[in-house]
Design a protein around this motif. Structure first.
Motif: not given
Length: 121
Positions: A9, A18, A20, A38, A86, A90-91, A94, A115-118
């Motif tokens: 992430g 990204l 994962l 998510r 992205l 999508d933030t 996950y 895990t953070q996705v920003t």
């Protein structure tokens, strides 16, 4: 029993990519269907994608279809979520999930820590 650890992430600009990863412990990885969910702030956890035990079948949420690709390597006990194009929506955090069923649902028996996705606009 299986333990799941997510990685990969981070923060990315809109349009970026990204990947994962979710590494599973134990010697029975191929007995589990795997999936990703998510959860965005203030929203319920939602389905993203799932893959069958052999990797022969994958299913995606409409919101990510054509942009995300889920795969698994049973020799490495790892599942991968490649995320392209992205969008800010999508933030989320996950989560990787595993279940002995045909596919993974929100009732999956095993979950990772997330895990953070920003994605910035």
């Amino acid at each position: 029993q299986v333990q799941l650890v997510e990685s990969g992430g981070g923060m990315v600009q809109a349009g970026g990519s990204l990947r994962l990863s979710c590494a599973a412990s134990g010697r029975t990885f191929s007995s589990y269907a795997m999936g990703w969910f998510r959860q965005a702030p203030g929203k319920v956890r939602e389905f993203v994608a799932t893959i069958s035990r052999s990797g022969g079948s994958t299913y995606y949420a409409d919101s990510v279809k054509g942009r995300f690709t889920l795969s698994r390597d049973n020799t490495k006990n790892t599942v991968y979520l490649q995320m392209n194009s992205l969008k800010p929506e999508d933030t989320a955090v996950y989560y990787c999930a595993a279940d002995r069923g045909v596919v993974v649902t929100i009732k999956a028996s095993h979950w990772g820590q997330g895990t953070q996705v920003t994605v910035s606009s």
